[in-house]
Design a protein around this motif. Structure first.
Motif, PDB file in Angstrom:
ATOM      1  N   GLU A   7      -3.057  11.749  20.050  1.00  0.00           N
ATOM      2  CA  GLU A   7      -2.145  12.865  19.785  1.00  0.00           C
ATOM      3  C   GLU A   7      -1.191  12.557  18.630  1.00  0.00           C
ATOM      4  N   ARG A   8      -1.463  11.437  17.934  1.00  0.00           N
ATOM      5  CA  ARG A   8      -0.570  11.026  16.852  1.00  0.00           C
ATOM      6  C   ARG A   8      -1.288  11.123  15.508  1.00  0.00           C
ATOM      7  N   ALA A   9      -0.529  11.404  14.471  1.00  0.00           N
ATOM      8  CA  ALA A   9      -1.083  11.376  13.110  1.00  0.00           C
ATOM      9  C   ALA A   9      -0.027  10.847  12.158  1.00  0.00           C
ATOM     10  N   ALA A  10      -0.488  10.278  11.052  1.00  0.00           N
ATOM     11  CA  ALA A  10       0.431   9.804  10.012  1.00  0.00           C
ATOM     12  C   ALA A  10       0.017  10.456   8.702  1.00  0.00           C
ATOM     13  N   ILE A  11       0.941  10.526   7.751  1.00  0.00           N
ATOM     14  CA  ILE A  11       0.599  11.029   6.414  1.00  0.00           C
ATOM     15  C   ILE A  11       0.753   9.886   5.419  1.00  0.00           C
ATOM     16  N   GLY A  12      -0.247   9.702   4.590  1.00  0.00           N
ATOM     17  CA  GLY A  12      -0.171   8.651   3.578  1.00  0.00           C
ATOM     18  C   GLY A  12      -1.418   8.641   2.707  1.00  0.00           C
ATOM     19  N   ARG A  13      -1.533   7.633   1.851  1.00  0.00           N
ATOM     20  CA  ARG A  13      -2.694   7.490   0.969  1.00  0.00           C
ATOM     21  C   ARG A  13      -3.948   7.162   1.776  1.00  0.00           C
ATOM     22  N   ARG A  14      -5.104   7.510   1.244  1.00  0.00           N
ATOM     23  CA  ARG A  14      -6.359   7.241   1.935  1.00  0.00           C
ATOM     24  C   ARG A  14      -6.544   5.748   2.199  1.00  0.00           C
ATOM     25  N   SER A  27      10.250   4.704   7.391  1.00  0.00           N
ATOM     26  CA  SER A  27      10.812   4.254   6.116  1.00  0.00           C
ATOM     27  C   SER A  27       9.747   4.190   5.020  1.00  0.00           C
ATOM     28  N   SER A  28       8.468   4.277   5.376  1.00  0.00           N
ATOM     29  CA  SER A  28       7.405   4.292   4.366  1.00  0.00           C
ATOM     30  C   SER A  28       6.163   4.917   4.980  1.00  0.00           C
ATOM     31  N   THR A  29       5.212   5.290   4.126  1.00  0.00           N
ATOM     32  CA  THR A  29       3.954   5.829   4.646  1.00  0.00           C
ATOM     33  C   THR A  29       3.152   4.718   5.336  1.00  0.00           C
ATOM     34  N   THR A  30       3.325   3.483   4.876  1.00  0.00           N
ATOM     35  CA  THR A  30       2.645   2.358   5.516  1.00  0.00           C
ATOM     36  C   THR A  30       3.137   2.180   6.952  1.00  0.00           C
ATOM     37  N   GLU A  31       4.461   2.267   7.122  1.00  0.00           N
ATOM     38  CA  GLU A  31       5.012   2.133   8.471  1.00  0.00           C
ATOM     39  C   GLU A  31       4.525   3.280   9.366  1.00  0.00           C
ATOM     40  N   ALA A  32       4.364   4.465   8.776  1.00  0.00           N
ATOM     41  CA  ALA A  32       3.912   5.628   9.556  1.00  0.00           C
ATOM     42  C   ALA A  32       2.582   5.326  10.238  1.00  0.00           C
ATOM     43  N   VAL A  33       1.675   4.686   9.490  1.00  0.00           N
ATOM     44  CA  VAL A  33       0.354   4.382  10.052  1.00  0.00           C
ATOM     45  C   VAL A  33       0.477   3.350  11.181  1.00  0.00           C
ATOM     46  N   GLN A  34       1.425   2.425  11.056  1.00  0.00           N
ATOM     47  CA  GLN A  34       1.610   1.433  12.121  1.00  0.00           C
ATOM     48  C   GLN A  34       2.010   2.096  13.450  1.00  0.00           C
ATOM     49  N   LYS A  36      -4.883  18.821  18.382  1.00  0.00           N
ATOM     50  CA  LYS A  36      -4.224  18.165  19.525  1.00  0.00           C
ATOM     51  C   LYS A  36      -3.065  17.262  19.140  1.00  0.00           C
ATOM     52  N   ILE A  37      -2.777  17.172  17.855  1.00  0.00           N
ATOM     53  CA  ILE A  37      -1.693  16.288  17.401  1.00  0.00           C
ATOM     54  C   ILE A  37      -0.345  16.798  17.917  1.00  0.00           C
ATOM     55  N   ARG A  38       0.460  15.886  18.471  1.00  0.00           N
ATOM     56  CA  ARG A  38       1.796  16.269  18.973  1.00  0.00           C
ATOM     57  C   ARG A  38       2.914  15.639  18.142  1.00  0.00           C
ATOM     58  N   VAL A  39       2.606  14.516  17.476  1.00  0.00           N
ATOM     59  CA  VAL A  39       3.628  13.845  16.671  1.00  0.00           C
ATOM     60  C   VAL A  39       3.028  13.457  15.316  1.00  0.00           C
ATOM     61  N   VAL A  40       3.756  13.744  14.245  1.00  0.00           N
ATOM     62  CA  VAL A  40       3.335  13.319  12.900  1.00  0.00           C
ATOM     63  C   VAL A  40       4.384  12.368  12.354  1.00  0.00           C
ATOM     64  N   TYR A  41       3.943  11.192  11.929  1.00  0.00           N
ATOM     65  CA  TYR A  41       4.829  10.173  11.379  1.00  0.00           C
ATOM     66  C   TYR A  41       4.648  10.109   9.868  1.00  0.00           C
ATOM     67  N   SER A  42       5.755  10.078   9.130  1.00  0.00           N
ATOM     68  CA  SER A  42       5.640   9.747   7.705  1.00  0.00           C
ATOM     69  C   SER A  42       7.018   9.581   7.080  1.00  0.00           C
ATOM     70  N   HIS A  43       6.995   9.203   5.817  1.00  0.00           N
ATOM     71  CA  HIS A  43       8.208   9.133   5.017  1.00  0.00           C
ATOM     72  C   HIS A  43       8.737  10.567   4.833  1.00  0.00           C
ATOM     73  N   PRO A  44      10.065  10.753   4.857  1.00  0.00           N
ATOM     74  CA  PRO A  44      10.603  12.122   4.748  1.00  0.00           C
ATOM     75  C   PRO A  44      10.093  12.898   3.525  1.00  0.00           C
ATOM     76  N   LYS A  66       0.796  -1.238   0.000  1.00  0.00           N
ATOM     77  CA  LYS A  66       0.000   0.000   0.000  1.00  0.00           C
ATOM     78  C   LYS A  66       0.830   1.291   0.000  1.00  0.00           C
ATOM     79  N   THR A  67       2.129   1.188  -0.236  1.00  0.00           N
ATOM     80  CA  THR A  67       2.897   2.419  -0.429  1.00  0.00           C
ATOM     81  C   THR A  67       2.547   2.995  -1.796  1.00  0.00           C
ATOM     82  N   ASN A  68       2.971   4.225  -2.053  1.00  0.00           N
ATOM     83  CA  ASN A  68       2.758   4.811  -3.378  1.00  0.00           C
ATOM     84  C   ASN A  68       3.437   3.978  -4.457  1.00  0.00           C
ATOM     85  N   THR A  69       4.603   3.417  -4.142  1.00  0.00           N
ATOM     86  CA  THR A  69       5.303   2.592  -5.139  1.00  0.00           C
ATOM     87  C   THR A  69       4.475   1.349  -5.478  1.00  0.00           C
TER      88      THR A  69
END
Lengths: 281, 281
Positions: free
Chosen positions: A152-159, A132-139, A100-108, A11-14
């Motif tokens: 307080e956490r959020a990730a960035i990635g595909r819907r 290392s990937s947007t998929t890992e960010a959601v984990q 309220k988000i304090r940490v955002v996780y995603s691929h650089p 489910k990464t963009n690649t």
């Protein structure tokens, strides 16, 4: 059945780029790094490999360029490209709110692409954590961590990444055109298309006017350069390797003449592949 | 007294680069982002600003290039450069050992520069956490986090960062030459040196052979290009802005002739500054 390795996890963009090209019938193997995708193609564990090469907002994917440079004798060639529009979402717990988000996780790359929106929309002191990937960010949204509440956490990635855990996904608007270009790697040369493109890398000899001289043959034989990128060679400080894309196929006589004329200007030169321009088959 | 803003916090590589140029008598103001360094110079809160532009292993610092592009009308000019050798250290609790490290904190450039050594020397599943500076990376070693023992954390940065907390610092060997180049920004043009360099950015008109045509004037007037870098314009996918460095000063007639000849090939062009080549004053 075709086997396609891609920069994973699923489910990464690649992964979506690979599916856009090879459809539902191929067998997909995810690889943890760009390096592993190349290796699976080189060792014939996969017929094709898909890696990102460039984003329209953030520029070159330097890991991919550097892999071509570090393994000059690799038999893997570029046999195609895939252009994919990118739409990022801010993914979070359904009870979370973006204030309220304090940490955002995603691929650089995703963090960089969304940085202006994040600055405006989230708290000033929000931490960015590179994954290392947007998929890992959601984990990371689900990991146990007593100091940061899951809300307080959020990730960035595909819907698509939000579906599995029934998460909330807010589209991140970008005023600019956000697209990523991927390369398809293979040991076999593709069939020549109606319109083709060739990718080349070279190191210039150290003399004044060398870059100009290297471009003269392309002008002389009316070959249109579509892209030039430079990277440090890592052998010597402030020495560069150039990556060039141009319209034309390496089997065309005018391209062969240009490549021969280029040789005296360079200390290293390698054709990375000739392949049909997307949509021009 | 001179006031110098730099990409902080204190003890970053940029801070050491600034001190190398301006010595102990200047007043130093740290700024949290590249953007803030530019702003402090533009608003006359600082006489000079120091930002990283390029590393010999990892290439361009894209934030700095993009700031030039995003604020084309900025009055800030490049008035000098600083070349600094970089030696990274793995910094950790004196009771820690590198085999037990689970998380490594550092600036993305430092993580990238050390990635091969980290892969070989640390556990396979070690997490990399991106911080905004190497100084901040060391602060993470002391943060309260019940899930990661302080002895399982390491940061990458200069040896000087280890002194304050009496931490252990292991040098990270690199086989290649690791150097970073920094730019000095100012509202005032510097005095012309014996040997000078000029930095320029431009967007090419969209036509075949445009890049070649743009380099012809430099060849014609025997102006030596030392560097070319491209970045996405972010206005339109796959349109690029070029950053070029060449030997010579914008007040020299041959440079002025070349710049005039360049204009018809470009839709945007700006001289970012002429400044003495390091060591060539």
């Amino acid at each position: 059945m075709l086997t396609v390795s891609y920069l994973g996890p699923e489910k990464t963009n690649t992964h979506f780029a690979a599916r856009k090209r090879f459809g539902v019938k191929a067998r997909y193997l995810h690889a943890p790094t760009v390096e592993d995708v190349f290796r699976m193609v080189e060792r014939e564990k996969a017929d094709f490999g898909v890696v990102p090469i460039e984003n329209s907002l953030e520029g070159a994917v330097t890991r991919t360029l550097d892999r071509f440079m570090d393994f000059k004798n690799s038999p893997a060639r570029i046999c195609g490209e895939i252009d994919l529009p990118i739409q990022h979402y801010l993914i979070m717990d359904p009870r979370a709110s973006k204030e309220k988000i304090r940490v955002v996780y995603s691929h650089p790359q995703a963090l960089a692409q969304c940085s202006r929106w994040l600055e405006k929309q989230l708290a000033v002191d929000v931490a960015h954590v590179e994954t290392s990937s947007t998929t890992e960010a959601v984990q990371w949204l689900f990991r146990e961590d007593r100091l940061i509440d899951p809300r307080e956490r959020a990730a960035i990635g595909r819907r698509e990444l939000a579906n599995r855990g029934h998460l909330k996904a807010i589209p991140i608007p970008v005023t600019q055109d956000n697209r990523t270009r991927f390369l398809v790697l293979s040991l076999k040369a593709p069939r020549r298309g109606r319109k083709n493109k060739t990718s080349l890398m070279f190191v210039l000899k150290d003399k004044p006017g060398a870059l100009h001289d290297a471009l003269v043959p392309f002008k002389k034989y009316r070959i249109n350069l579509t892209k030039i990128e430079s990277r440090p060679t890592k052998r010597k400080a402030w020495e560069y390797i150039f990556f060039i894309d141009f319209e034309g196929h390496q089997s065309e006589p005018r391209v062969q003449r240009a490549l021969r004329a280029l040789e005296p200007c360079t200390s290293t030169v390698k054709v990375l592949g000739s392949y049909p321009i997307q949509g021009g088959r």
